[in-house]
Design a protein around this motif. Structure first.
Motif, PDB file in Angstrom:
ATOM      1  N   ASP A 192       0.827  -1.205   0.000  1.00  0.00           N
ATOM      2  CA  ASP A 192       0.000   0.000   0.000  1.00  0.00           C
ATOM      3  C   ASP A 192       0.862   1.256   0.000  1.00  0.00           C
ATOM      4  O   ASP A 192       0.582   2.215  -0.726  1.00  0.00           O
ATOM      5  CB  ASP A 192      -0.921  -0.011   1.214  1.00  0.00           C
ATOM      6  N   THR A 193       1.924   1.243   0.788  1.00  0.00           N
ATOM      7  CA  THR A 193       2.831   2.390   0.838  1.00  0.00           C
ATOM      8  C   THR A 193       3.491   2.609  -0.516  1.00  0.00           C
ATOM      9  O   THR A 193       3.612   3.755  -0.991  1.00  0.00           O
ATOM     10  CB  THR A 193       3.904   2.182   1.923  1.00  0.00           C
ATOM     11  N   PHE A 194       3.909   1.533  -1.162  1.00  0.00           N
ATOM     12  CA  PHE A 194       4.525   1.635  -2.485  1.00  0.00           C
ATOM     13  C   PHE A 194       3.561   2.245  -3.499  1.00  0.00           C
ATOM     14  O   PHE A 194       3.903   3.183  -4.220  1.00  0.00           O
ATOM     15  CB  PHE A 194       4.990   0.251  -2.954  1.00  0.00           C
ATOM     16  N   PHE A 195       2.345   1.684  -3.556  1.00  0.00           N
ATOM     17  CA  PHE A 195       1.373   2.206  -4.524  1.00  0.00           C
ATOM     18  C   PHE A 195       0.963   3.636  -4.206  1.00  0.00           C
ATOM     19  O   PHE A 195       0.711   4.436  -5.109  1.00  0.00           O
ATOM     20  CB  PHE A 195       0.148   1.303  -4.612  1.00  0.00           C
ATOM     21  N   ASN A 196       0.922   3.984  -2.929  1.00  0.00           N
ATOM     22  CA  ASN A 196       0.617   5.355  -2.551  1.00  0.00           C
ATOM     23  C   ASN A 196       1.702   6.296  -3.077  1.00  0.00           C
ATOM     24  O   ASN A 196       1.396   7.370  -3.611  1.00  0.00           O
ATOM     25  CB  ASN A 196       0.486   5.484  -1.040  1.00  0.00           C
ATOM     26  N   VAL A 208       3.661   5.786  -5.663  1.00  0.00           N
ATOM     27  CA  VAL A 208       3.550   5.842  -7.123  1.00  0.00           C
ATOM     28  C   VAL A 208       2.428   6.790  -7.532  1.00  0.00           C
ATOM     29  O   VAL A 208       2.599   7.645  -8.417  1.00  0.00           O
ATOM     30  CB  VAL A 208       3.314   4.423  -7.705  1.00  0.00           C
ATOM     31  N   VAL A 209       1.278   6.668  -6.894  1.00  0.00           N
ATOM     32  CA  VAL A 209       0.142   7.533  -7.236  1.00  0.00           C
ATOM     33  C   VAL A 209       0.472   8.989  -6.927  1.00  0.00           C
ATOM     34  O   VAL A 209       0.167   9.880  -7.732  1.00  0.00           O
ATOM     35  CB  VAL A 209      -1.133   7.069  -6.494  1.00  0.00           C
ATOM     36  N   GLN A 210       1.100   9.240  -5.777  1.00  0.00           N
ATOM     37  CA  GLN A 210       1.466  10.612  -5.441  1.00  0.00           C
ATOM     38  C   GLN A 210       2.449  11.190  -6.455  1.00  0.00           C
ATOM     39  O   GLN A 210       2.339  12.363  -6.849  1.00  0.00           O
ATOM     40  CB  GLN A 210       2.061  10.674  -4.027  1.00  0.00           C
ATOM     41  N   ALA A 211       3.402  10.375  -6.908  1.00  0.00           N
ATOM     42  CA  ALA A 211       4.366  10.832  -7.919  1.00  0.00           C
ATOM     43  C   ALA A 211       3.656  11.154  -9.230  1.00  0.00           C
ATOM     44  O   ALA A 211       3.953  12.160  -9.882  1.00  0.00           O
ATOM     45  CB  ALA A 211       5.446   9.796  -8.118  1.00  0.00           C
ATOM     46  N   LEU A 212       2.712  10.310  -9.623  1.00  0.00           N
ATOM     47  CA  LEU A 212       1.963  10.546 -10.856  1.00  0.00           C
ATOM     48  C   LEU A 212       1.093  11.782 -10.749  1.00  0.00           C
ATOM     49  O   LEU A 212       0.966  12.559 -11.722  1.00  0.00           O
ATOM     50  CB  LEU A 212       1.117   9.336 -11.209  1.00  0.00           C
ATOM     51  N   LEU A 213       0.511  12.016  -9.574  1.00  0.00           N
ATOM     52  CA  LEU A 213      -0.314  13.208  -9.396  1.00  0.00           C
ATOM     53  C   LEU A 213       0.532  14.482  -9.445  1.00  0.00           C
ATOM     54  O   LEU A 213       0.067  15.521  -9.935  1.00  0.00           O
ATOM     55  CB  LEU A 213      -1.082  13.126  -8.078  1.00  0.00           C
ATOM     56  N   LYS A 214       1.762  14.422  -8.933  1.00  0.00           N
ATOM     57  CA  LYS A 214       2.647  15.588  -9.008  1.00  0.00           C
ATOM     58  C   LYS A 214       3.022  15.898 -10.454  1.00  0.00           C
ATOM     59  O   LYS A 214       3.187  17.065 -10.827  1.00  0.00           O
ATOM     60  CB  LYS A 214       3.914  15.357  -8.183  1.00  0.00           C
TER      61      LYS A 214
END
Length: 65
Positions: A50-54, A56-62
């Motif tokens: 979950d931490t990993f995917f979080n 990744v998603v945060q990086a993509l949103l940035k």
């Protein structure tokens, strides 16, 4: 199909219950400990996923900003 009387049913249940091999106290405790250990390991694993995917998603949103 033959109908079973309630008294005969109770006798059959008692007969089947006597055939059950019940676990010892030690086996029950060991099984409980293994369940706690495996639950903890899986919880930590899914926390990591979950931490990993979080991240990744945060990086993509940035990148989308």
């Amino acid at each position: 199909m033959a109908k079973t009387t309630p008294i005969e049913f109770i006798r059959q249940v008692q007969a089947e219950t006597k055939k059950v091999v019940w676990p010892t106290r030690r086996e029950t405790i060991m099984t409980g400990v293994m369940v706690v250990i495996m639950t903890t390991v899986l919880a930590l694993f899914f926390l990591g996923v979950d931490t990993f995917f979080n991240a990744v998603v945060q990086a993509l949103l940035k990148l989308a900003k």
